[in-house]
Design a protein around this motif. Structure first.
Motif, PDB file in Angstrom:
ATOM      1  N   GLY A   1      14.480  -3.501   1.024  1.00  0.00           N
ATOM      2  CA  GLY A   1      15.250  -3.125  -0.497  1.00  0.00           C
ATOM      3  C   GLY A   1      14.546  -2.320  -1.297  1.00  0.00           C
ATOM      4  O   GLY A   1      14.559  -2.727  -2.763  1.00  0.00           O
ATOM      5  N   HIS A   2      12.991  -2.386  -1.232  1.00  0.00           N
ATOM      6  CA  HIS A   2      12.244  -1.651  -2.538  1.00  0.00           C
ATOM      7  C   HIS A   2      12.948  -0.637  -3.243  1.00  0.00           C
ATOM      8  O   HIS A   2      13.618   0.165  -1.958  1.00  0.00           O
ATOM      9  CB  HIS A   2      11.009  -0.935  -1.564  1.00  0.00           C
ATOM     10  N   SER A   3      12.746  -0.579  -3.922  1.00  0.00           N
ATOM     11  CA  SER A   3      13.234   0.538  -4.864  1.00  0.00           C
ATOM     12  C   SER A   3      13.578   1.863  -4.283  1.00  0.00           C
ATOM     13  O   SER A   3      13.913   2.648  -4.743  1.00  0.00           O
ATOM     14  CB  SER A   3      13.757   0.646  -6.067  1.00  0.00           C
TER      15      SER A   3
ATOM     16  N   TYR B   1      11.406  -8.679  -8.048  1.00  0.00           N
ATOM     17  CA  TYR B   1      12.215  -8.599  -9.309  1.00  0.00           C
ATOM     18  C   TYR B   1      10.955  -7.564 -10.026  1.00  0.00           C
ATOM     19  O   TYR B   1      10.216  -7.739 -10.749  1.00  0.00           O
ATOM     20  CB  TYR B   1      12.984  -9.826 -11.070  1.00  0.00           C
ATOM     21  N   GLU B   2      12.030  -6.301  -9.380  1.00  0.00           N
ATOM     22  CA  GLU B   2      10.835  -5.092  -9.922  1.00  0.00           C
ATOM     23  C   GLU B   2      11.892  -4.320 -10.432  1.00  0.00           C
ATOM     24  O   GLU B   2      12.548  -3.533  -9.979  1.00  0.00           O
ATOM     25  CB  GLU B   2      10.597  -4.747  -8.378  1.00  0.00           C
ATOM     26  N   PRO B   3      11.496  -4.056 -12.258  1.00  0.00           N
ATOM     27  CA  PRO B   3      12.165  -2.905 -12.587  1.00  0.00           C
ATOM     28  C   PRO B   3      11.593  -1.695 -12.418  1.00  0.00           C
ATOM     29  O   PRO B   3      10.878  -1.357 -12.514  1.00  0.00           O
ATOM     30  CB  PRO B   3      11.659  -3.590 -14.219  1.00  0.00           C
TER      31      PRO B   3
ATOM     32  N   ALA C   1       2.732 -12.052  -7.525  1.00  0.00           N
ATOM     33  CA  ALA C   1       3.187 -10.614  -7.374  1.00  0.00           C
ATOM     34  C   ALA C   1       3.536  -9.617  -6.168  1.00  0.00           C
ATOM     35  O   ALA C   1       2.932 -10.524  -5.596  1.00  0.00           O
ATOM     36  CB  ALA C   1       2.298 -10.034  -8.537  1.00  0.00           C
ATOM     37  N   LEU C   2       3.947  -8.363  -7.263  1.00  0.00           N
ATOM     38  CA  LEU C   2       3.705  -7.645  -5.583  1.00  0.00           C
ATOM     39  C   LEU C   2       3.269  -5.998  -6.682  1.00  0.00           C
ATOM     40  O   LEU C   2       3.460  -5.608  -6.974  1.00  0.00           O
ATOM     41  CB  LEU C   2       5.359  -7.359  -5.219  1.00  0.00           C
ATOM     42  N   VAL C   3       1.728  -5.683  -5.609  1.00  0.00           N
ATOM     43  CA  VAL C   3       1.277  -4.920  -6.506  1.00  0.00           C
ATOM     44  C   VAL C   3       1.116  -3.909  -5.937  1.00  0.00           C
ATOM     45  O   VAL C   3       0.884  -3.780  -4.091  1.00  0.00           O
ATOM     46  CB  VAL C   3       0.065  -5.327  -6.577  1.00  0.00           C
ATOM     47  N   GLY C   4       1.721  -2.685  -6.141  1.00  0.00           N
ATOM     48  CA  GLY C   4       1.536  -1.635  -6.071  1.00  0.00           C
ATOM     49  C   GLY C   4      -0.199  -0.753  -5.964  1.00  0.00           C
ATOM     50  O   GLY C   4      -0.729  -0.927  -5.400  1.00  0.00           O
ATOM     51  N   GLY C   5       0.282   0.009  -6.571  1.00  0.00           N
ATOM     52  CA  GLY C   5      -1.181   1.023  -7.207  1.00  0.00           C
ATOM     53  C   GLY C   5      -2.680   0.076  -7.412  1.00  0.00           C
ATOM     54  O   GLY C   5      -2.727   0.910  -6.754  1.00  0.00           O
ATOM     55  N   ALA C   6      -2.382  -0.831  -7.845  1.00  0.00           N
ATOM     56  CA  ALA C   6      -3.381  -1.474  -7.496  1.00  0.00           C
ATOM     57  C   ALA C   6      -3.943  -2.363  -6.958  1.00  0.00           C
ATOM     58  O   ALA C   6      -5.216  -3.280  -7.201  1.00  0.00           O
ATOM     59  CB  ALA C   6      -3.135  -2.628  -9.210  1.00  0.00           C
TER      60      ALA C   6
ATOM     61  N   ALA D   1       9.493   0.440 -14.136  1.00  0.00           N
ATOM     62  CA  ALA D   1       7.794  -0.364 -14.277  1.00  0.00           C
ATOM     63  C   ALA D   1       6.942  -0.311 -12.715  1.00  0.00           C
ATOM     64  O   ALA D   1       6.255  -0.930 -12.760  1.00  0.00           O
ATOM     65  CB  ALA D   1       8.354  -1.389 -14.153  1.00  0.00           C
ATOM     66  N   ILE D   2       7.755   1.048 -12.487  1.00  0.00           N
ATOM     67  CA  ILE D   2       6.641   0.973 -11.040  1.00  0.00           C
ATOM     68  C   ILE D   2       6.793   2.230 -10.532  1.00  0.00           C
ATOM     69  O   ILE D   2       6.506   3.558 -11.450  1.00  0.00           O
ATOM     70  CB  ILE D   2       7.689   0.903  -9.356  1.00  0.00           C
ATOM     71  N   GLY D   3       5.233   2.327 -10.985  1.00  0.00           N
ATOM     72  CA  GLY D   3       4.443   3.159 -10.644  1.00  0.00           C
ATOM     73  C   GLY D   3       4.290   4.042 -11.519  1.00  0.00           C
ATOM     74  O   GLY D   3       3.515   4.762 -12.248  1.00  0.00           O
ATOM     75  N   THR D   4       4.625   3.449 -12.883  1.00  0.00           N
ATOM     76  CA  THR D   4       5.028   4.134 -14.154  1.00  0.00           C
ATOM     77  C   THR D   4       3.676   3.613 -14.930  1.00  0.00           C
ATOM     78  O   THR D   4       3.488   3.901 -16.155  1.00  0.00           O
ATOM     79  CB  THR D   4       6.385   3.815 -15.566  1.00  0.00           C
TER      80      THR D   4
ATOM     81  N   TRP E   1       0.744  -1.576  -0.092  1.00  0.00           N
ATOM     82  CA  TRP E   1       0.019  -0.058   0.035  1.00  0.00           C
ATOM     83  C   TRP E   1       1.335   0.703  -0.031  1.00  0.00           C
ATOM     84  O   TRP E   1       0.495   2.283  -0.780  1.00  0.00           O
ATOM     85  CB  TRP E   1      -1.171  -0.249   1.495  1.00  0.00           C
ATOM     86  N   LYS E   2       2.308   0.991   0.268  1.00  0.00           N
ATOM     87  CA  LYS E   2       2.865   2.177   0.732  1.00  0.00           C
ATOM     88  C   LYS E   2       2.277   3.385   1.229  1.00  0.00           C
ATOM     89  O   LYS E   2       2.293   2.598   2.233  1.00  0.00           O
ATOM     90  CB  LYS E   2       3.186   2.587  -0.875  1.00  0.00           C
ATOM     91  N   MET E   3       2.852   4.477   0.849  1.00  0.00           N
ATOM     92  CA  MET E   3       1.826   5.715   1.962  1.00  0.00           C
ATOM     93  C   MET E   3       0.790   5.937   2.142  1.00  0.00           C
ATOM     94  O   MET E   3       0.718   7.321   1.562  1.00  0.00           O
ATOM     95  CB  MET E   3       3.010   6.850   2.092  1.00  0.00           C
TER      96      MET E   3
ATOM     97  N   GLY F   1       5.516  -4.502 -10.611  1.00  0.00           N
ATOM     98  CA  GLY F   1       6.294  -3.389 -11.293  1.00  0.00           C
ATOM     99  C   GLY F   1       4.839  -2.841 -12.877  1.00  0.00           C
ATOM    100  O   GLY F   1       4.966  -3.651 -13.404  1.00  0.00           O
ATOM    101  N   SER F   2       4.032  -2.021 -11.898  1.00  0.00           N
ATOM    102  CA  SER F   2       2.466  -1.632 -13.094  1.00  0.00           C
ATOM    103  C   SER F   2       1.117  -3.386 -12.983  1.00  0.00           C
ATOM    104  O   SER F   2       1.456  -3.286 -14.471  1.00  0.00           O
ATOM    105  CB  SER F   2       2.703  -1.088 -14.335  1.00  0.00           C
ATOM    106  N   VAL F   3       1.356  -3.916 -11.975  1.00  0.00           N
ATOM    107  CA  VAL F   3       0.635  -4.928 -12.177  1.00  0.00           C
ATOM    108  C   VAL F   3      -0.600  -4.583 -12.272  1.00  0.00           C
ATOM    109  O   VAL F   3      -1.280  -4.120 -10.703  1.00  0.00           O
ATOM    110  CB  VAL F   3       1.085  -6.352 -11.541  1.00  0.00           C
TER     111      VAL F   3
HETATM  112  P1  PGA Z   1       3.021  -0.196  -8.942  1.00  0.00           P
HETATM  113  O1  PGA Z   1       4.023  -0.279  -8.036  1.00  0.00           O
HETATM  114  O2  PGA Z   1       2.012  -2.009  -9.237  1.00  0.00           O
HETATM  115  O3  PGA Z   1       1.925   0.686  -8.510  1.00  0.00           O
HETATM  116  O4  PGA Z   1       4.055  -0.363 -10.235  1.00  0.00           O
HETATM  117  C1  PGA Z   1       4.896  -2.064  -7.344  1.00  0.00           C
HETATM  118  C2  PGA Z   1       5.819  -1.742  -6.091  1.00  0.00           C
HETATM  119  O5  PGA Z   1       6.191  -0.786  -6.317  1.00  0.00           O
HETATM  120  O6  PGA Z   1       5.442  -3.324  -5.578  1.00  0.00           O
END
Ligand code: PGA
Length: 253
Positions: free
Chosen positions: A93-95, A165-167, A230-235, A170-173, A9-11, A211-213
């Protein structure tokens, strides 16, 4: 080895909002036993979210940790504190932590070891920037992060580690690695783990993609044989889209 889907969920989310989201996620997927489902709210709502998911199959993760057990470390949170409120996983170690907060591979390694020592499971994030990819350095960078991140751990511990593996590009983009691009890196990570720890020890270590999953791309990603989740941020901030990702179509051959 069952798939692993985690929501970072991040911040985002106040305590109240987080509890409401956790309840909705629970209503939608809280009885799913085919996928290991993990949510990682901010520290401030870990306790209440834990109560909201109690009795379901959803597990709790923290987004960060400090490596010391206690002491004069203003603003930090220790592994025993997380364990005591029911965290089973910790993202390390999140980017965003590497880039914005200057965490080094050594810091990440200390956090990973401290997490394992406390009986929790680290989700170790690795991944290259766009410049590194363009320079053909993807595998070199990811290998360094994996090797340094896992330094000093015992063979029997590798099954408790999840590698994400999170390029970075691809994160949040909105830009996802293609399933083939991700599969190539996942394949290499698994080879290094087998070389370093032995096949028997390392075969149960899951390598997940982040990364944008989204609901639109999860099925194709999960169809790759070395993408274990998968590690899912925004979604993950909308219960319905996170649930759709958890309920990906099982097409792996
Ligand atoms: P995202 O983030 O799905 O919003 O790209 C992934 C993450 O940072 O773990």
């Amino acid at each position: 080895m069952i798939p692993f889907i985690a929501g970072n969920w991040k911040m985002h989310m106040t305590n109240e909002e987080g509890v409401a989201l956790a309840r909705r996620v629970r209503d939608l997927v809280g009885e799913n036993r085919d996928v290991e489902i993990v949510i990682a709210p901010p520290f401030t709502s870990l306790s209440d979210v834990k109560r909201a998911i109690e009795g379901s199959t959803i597990r709790l993760a923290a987004q960060n940790v400090f490596w010391e057990r206690e002491g004069a470390f203003t603003g930090e949170i220790s592994p025993p504190m997380l364990k005591a409120i029911g965290c089973e996983y910790v993202i390390v170690g999140h980017s965003e932590r590497r880039r914005i907060f200057g965490e080094s591979d050594e810091d990440v390694n200390r956090k990973l070891i401290a997490t394992l020592k406390e009986g929790m499971r680290p989700i170790l994030c690795v991944g290259e920037t766009i410049e590194e990819r363009r320079a053909g350095k993807t595998l070199e960078v990811v290998r360094r992060q994996v090797d340094k991140g896992l330094q000093g751990i015992h063979g029997r511990e590798i099954k408790d580690v999840i590698i994400a593996y999170e390029p970075v590009w691809a994160i949040g983009t909105g830009e996802t690695a293609t399933p083939e691009q991700a599969e190539e890196v996942h394949c290499s990570i698994k080879e290094w783990l087998f070389e370093g720890f032995g096949f028997e020890e390392a075969k149960d270590c899951r390598v997940i993609y982040g990364g944008s999953v989204k609901p639109e791309n999860i099925d194709a990603l999960m169809a790759e044989s070395n993408i274990d989740g998968a590690l899912v941020g925004g979604a993950s901030l909308k219960a319905e889209s996170f649930a759709r990702i958890v309920n990906f179509r099982h097409t792996k051959t």
